[in-house]
Scaffold this motif. Structure first.
Motif, PDB file in Angstrom:
ATOM      1  N   LEU A   1     -48.695   9.443 -34.581  1.00 52.87           N
ATOM      2  CA  LEU A   1     -50.029   9.319 -33.819  1.00 52.87           C
ATOM      3  C   LEU A   1     -49.952  10.365 -32.746  1.00 52.87           C
ATOM      4  N   LEU A   2     -48.633  10.334 -31.932  1.00 47.81           N
ATOM      5  CA  LEU A   2     -48.471  11.221 -30.896  1.00 47.81           C
ATOM      6  C   LEU A   2     -48.636  12.749 -31.309  1.00 47.81           C
ATOM      7  N   LEU A   3     -47.952  13.020 -32.229  1.00 48.42           N
ATOM      8  CA  LEU A   3     -48.035  14.366 -32.942  1.00 48.42           C
ATOM      9  C   LEU A   3     -49.513  14.660 -33.466  1.00 48.42           C
ATOM     10  N   LEU A   4     -50.208  13.683 -33.993  1.00 48.04           N
ATOM     11  CA  LEU A   4     -51.455  14.199 -34.526  1.00 48.04           C
ATOM     12  C   LEU A   4     -52.682  14.372 -33.340  1.00 48.04           C
ATOM     13  N   SER A   5     -52.291  13.377 -32.398  1.00 48.84           N
ATOM     14  CA  SER A   5     -53.001  13.703 -31.215  1.00 48.84           C
ATOM     15  C   SER A   5     -53.003  14.946 -30.278  1.00 48.84           C
ATOM     16  N   VAL A   6     -51.741  15.357 -30.341  1.00 51.73           N
ATOM     17  CA  VAL A   6     -51.690  16.806 -29.642  1.00 51.73           C
ATOM     18  C   VAL A   6     -51.985  17.869 -30.349  1.00 51.73           C
ATOM     19  N   LEU A   7     -51.920  17.814 -31.435  1.00 50.29           N
ATOM     20  CA  LEU A   7     -52.375  19.106 -32.572  1.00 50.29           C
ATOM     21  C   LEU A   7     -54.142  18.957 -32.517  1.00 50.29           C
TER      22      LEU A   7
ATOM     23  N   GLN B   1     -53.012  29.098 -27.865  1.00 46.64           N
ATOM     24  CA  GLN B   1     -52.864  30.479 -27.998  1.00 46.64           C
ATOM     25  C   GLN B   1     -53.203  30.871 -29.512  1.00 46.64           C
ATOM     26  N   VAL B   2     -52.992  29.726 -30.769  1.00 50.82           N
ATOM     27  CA  VAL B   2     -53.262  29.933 -32.086  1.00 50.82           C
ATOM     28  C   VAL B   2     -54.784  29.545 -32.232  1.00 50.82           C
ATOM     29  N   PHE B   3     -55.357  28.573 -31.748  1.00 48.04           N
ATOM     30  CA  PHE B   3     -56.742  28.291 -31.996  1.00 48.04           C
ATOM     31  C   PHE B   3     -57.702  28.785 -31.295  1.00 48.04           C
ATOM     32  N   LEU B   4     -57.645  29.378 -30.111  1.00 49.92           N
ATOM     33  CA  LEU B   4     -58.643  30.079 -29.455  1.00 49.92           C
ATOM     34  C   LEU B   4     -59.063  31.204 -30.139  1.00 49.92           C
TER      35      LEU B   4
ATOM     36  N   LEU C   1     -45.488  20.906 -23.487  1.00 45.21           N
ATOM     37  CA  LEU C   1     -44.671  21.840 -23.905  1.00 45.21           C
ATOM     38  C   LEU C   1     -45.556  22.659 -25.354  1.00 45.21           C
ATOM     39  N   ALA C   2     -46.209  21.802 -25.991  1.00 46.64           N
ATOM     40  CA  ALA C   2     -47.113  22.273 -27.184  1.00 46.64           C
ATOM     41  C   ALA C   2     -48.438  22.666 -27.007  1.00 46.64           C
ATOM     42  N   ILE C   3     -49.060  22.280 -25.854  1.00 41.57           N
ATOM     43  CA  ILE C   3     -50.448  22.546 -25.740  1.00 41.57           C
ATOM     44  C   ILE C   3     -50.712  24.025 -25.615  1.00 41.57           C
TER      45      ILE C   3
ATOM     46  N   ARG D   1     -51.156  28.441 -20.039  1.00 35.42           N
ATOM     47  CA  ARG D   1     -51.509  26.918 -20.131  1.00 35.42           C
ATOM     48  C   ARG D   1     -50.270  26.088 -19.787  1.00 35.42           C
ATOM     49  N   THR D   2     -49.097  26.385 -20.468  1.00 29.09           N
ATOM     50  CA  THR D   2     -48.034  25.794 -20.423  1.00 29.09           C
ATOM     51  C   THR D   2     -47.387  25.430 -18.985  1.00 29.09           C
ATOM     52  N   GLY D   3     -47.595  26.753 -18.028  1.00 31.29           N
ATOM     53  CA  GLY D   3     -47.347  26.517 -16.588  1.00 31.29           C
ATOM     54  C   GLY D   3     -48.400  25.591 -15.775  1.00 31.29           C
ATOM     55  N   ILE D   4     -49.571  25.626 -16.200  1.00 37.02           N
ATOM     56  CA  ILE D   4     -50.700  24.816 -15.438  1.00 37.02           C
ATOM     57  C   ILE D   4     -50.346  23.185 -15.904  1.00 37.02           C
ATOM     58  N   GLU D   5     -50.145  22.900 -17.026  1.00 31.22           N
ATOM     59  CA  GLU D   5     -49.694  21.532 -17.494  1.00 31.22           C
ATOM     60  C   GLU D   5     -48.553  21.201 -16.605  1.00 31.22           C
ATOM     61  N   LEU D   6     -47.306  21.930 -16.661  1.00 33.50           N
ATOM     62  CA  LEU D   6     -46.112  21.750 -16.163  1.00 33.50           C
ATOM     63  C   LEU D   6     -46.268  21.336 -14.569  1.00 33.50           C
ATOM     64  N   ALA D   7     -47.183  22.218 -13.991  1.00 32.23           N
ATOM     65  CA  ALA D   7     -47.406  21.973 -12.593  1.00 32.23           C
ATOM     66  C   ALA D   7     -48.102  20.570 -12.282  1.00 32.23           C
ATOM     67  N   ALA D   8     -49.197  20.346 -13.020  1.00 27.84           N
ATOM     68  CA  ALA D   8     -49.730  19.170 -12.939  1.00 27.84           C
ATOM     69  C   ALA D   8     -48.938  17.928 -13.117  1.00 27.84           C
ATOM     70  N   LEU D   9     -47.984  18.111 -14.387  1.00 27.37           N
ATOM     71  CA  LEU D   9     -47.099  17.208 -14.447  1.00 27.37           C
ATOM     72  C   LEU D   9     -46.130  16.706 -13.158  1.00 27.37           C
ATOM     73  N   GLY D  10     -45.786  17.849 -12.848  1.00 26.58           N
ATOM     74  CA  GLY D  10     -44.689  17.665 -11.759  1.00 26.58           C
ATOM     75  C   GLY D  10     -45.222  17.092 -10.415  1.00 26.58           C
ATOM     76  N   ALA D  11     -46.263  17.297 -10.237  1.00 21.92           N
ATOM     77  CA  ALA D  11     -47.060  16.990  -8.897  1.00 21.92           C
ATOM     78  C   ALA D  11     -47.556  15.438  -9.164  1.00 21.92           C
ATOM     79  N   GLY D  12     -47.862  15.039 -10.357  1.00 21.14           N
ATOM     80  CA  GLY D  12     -48.000  13.852 -10.619  1.00 21.14           C
ATOM     81  C   GLY D  12     -46.721  12.775 -10.563  1.00 21.14           C
ATOM     82  N   TRP D  13     -45.722  13.359 -11.122  1.00 16.12           N
ATOM     83  CA  TRP D  13     -44.398  12.647 -11.233  1.00 16.12           C
ATOM     84  C   TRP D  13     -43.980  12.302  -9.973  1.00 16.12           C
ATOM     85  N   LEU D  14     -44.169  13.443  -9.105  1.00 16.20           N
ATOM     86  CA  LEU D  14     -43.742  13.137  -7.522  1.00 16.20           C
ATOM     87  C   LEU D  14     -44.568  12.289  -6.867  1.00 16.20           C
ATOM     88  N   LEU D  15     -45.901  12.003  -7.246  1.00 10.89           N
ATOM     89  CA  LEU D  15     -46.766  11.029  -6.909  1.00 10.89           C
ATOM     90  C   LEU D  15     -46.583   9.376  -7.291  1.00 10.89           C
TER      91      LEU D  15
END
Length: 225
Positions: A119-125, A196-199, A189-191, A162-176
């Motif tokens: 379910l995790l892999l399907l939802s990310v895809l 890049q493929v689907f756009l 890491l996957a989004i 996109r990966t950089g934005i997601e990691l920045a949001a993740l890091g800020a959220g984790w610190l909070l």
């Protein structure tokens, strides 16, 4: 009195407006459903929800209110990037949340480990497909995706942005103090590569004879590399 479609039609690009509107709504529904399935997997939420929950714990506002405020802040970042909101930007703020709640209400929580992993892999895809679908409709990206395409349009790789934005949001959220799990890392890491493929696959360009430049600018689909 003008027909209701006339008013809607005036907000849409000149080429294939009905198809664009259908693709937009399908993408947003799929985005909301895939986000709910990610929650159901129980392996951790996506980076932006980590940030929202971290801010919720810090300021005491509801997660929904924090999400709206973060969206407004991200939209302010569009100004120097010369991104323009569209009808898709508005629908993103309304439809995705409704679909998330509806999907959670009608889907059970899996307890078998391999089912949760699948379910995790399907939802990310599905989330990656949904991103390409509703941005590719050319009716305006959501606040966070508009930030991605605005930065990518300046010559940067969509995947890395996109990966950089997601990691920045993740890091800020984790610190909070926001919750982080395996699913959070997989999503972050996957989004980018999925976008890049689907756009380019799902982007609706203007037909010959239309103003291709106008359609391209409104779509918010940046060159990918």
């Amino acid at each position: 009195m003008p027909h209701p479609w006339t008013a809607v039609r005036s907000l849409l690009p000149g080429d294939r407006p009905a198809r664009r509107l259908v693709q937009l709504n399908l993408g947003l529904v799929l985005y909301g459903a895939s986000t709910a399935l990610l929650l159901r997997s129980g392996f951790g939420v996506d980076p932006w929800t980590v940030l929202h929950q971290g801010l919720h714990q810090l300021v005491g506002l509801s997660v929904g209110t924090v999400s709206i405020l973060v969206s407004l802040l991200v939209l302010a970042c569009w100004i120097p990037l010369r991104q323009r909101p569209g009808i898709g930007t508005v629908l993103d703020a309304v439809l995705v949340g409704v679909v998330i709640d509806a999907t959670l209400a009608c889907t059970p929580t899996p307890h078998v480990l391999w089912t949760r992993g699948a379910l995790l892999l399907l939802s990310v895809l599905l989330n990656g497909i949904a991103t390409g679908c509703y941005i590719g409709a050319g009716l305006g990206a959501g606040p966070r995706d508009g930030l991605m395409t605005g930065l990518a349009a300046r010559g940067h790789s969509t995947r890395l942005v996109r990966t950089g934005i997601e990691l920045a949001a993740l890091g800020a959220g984790w610190l909070l103090g926001g919750p982080v799990g395996l699913g959070t890392l997989v999503y972050a890491l996957a989004i980018g590569p999925l976008a890049q493929v689907f756009l380019p696959l799902l982007a609706m360009s203007e037909r010959p004879g239309r103003s291709a430049g106008r359609g391209r600018r409104r779509s918010g689909v940046a060159p990918v590399s």
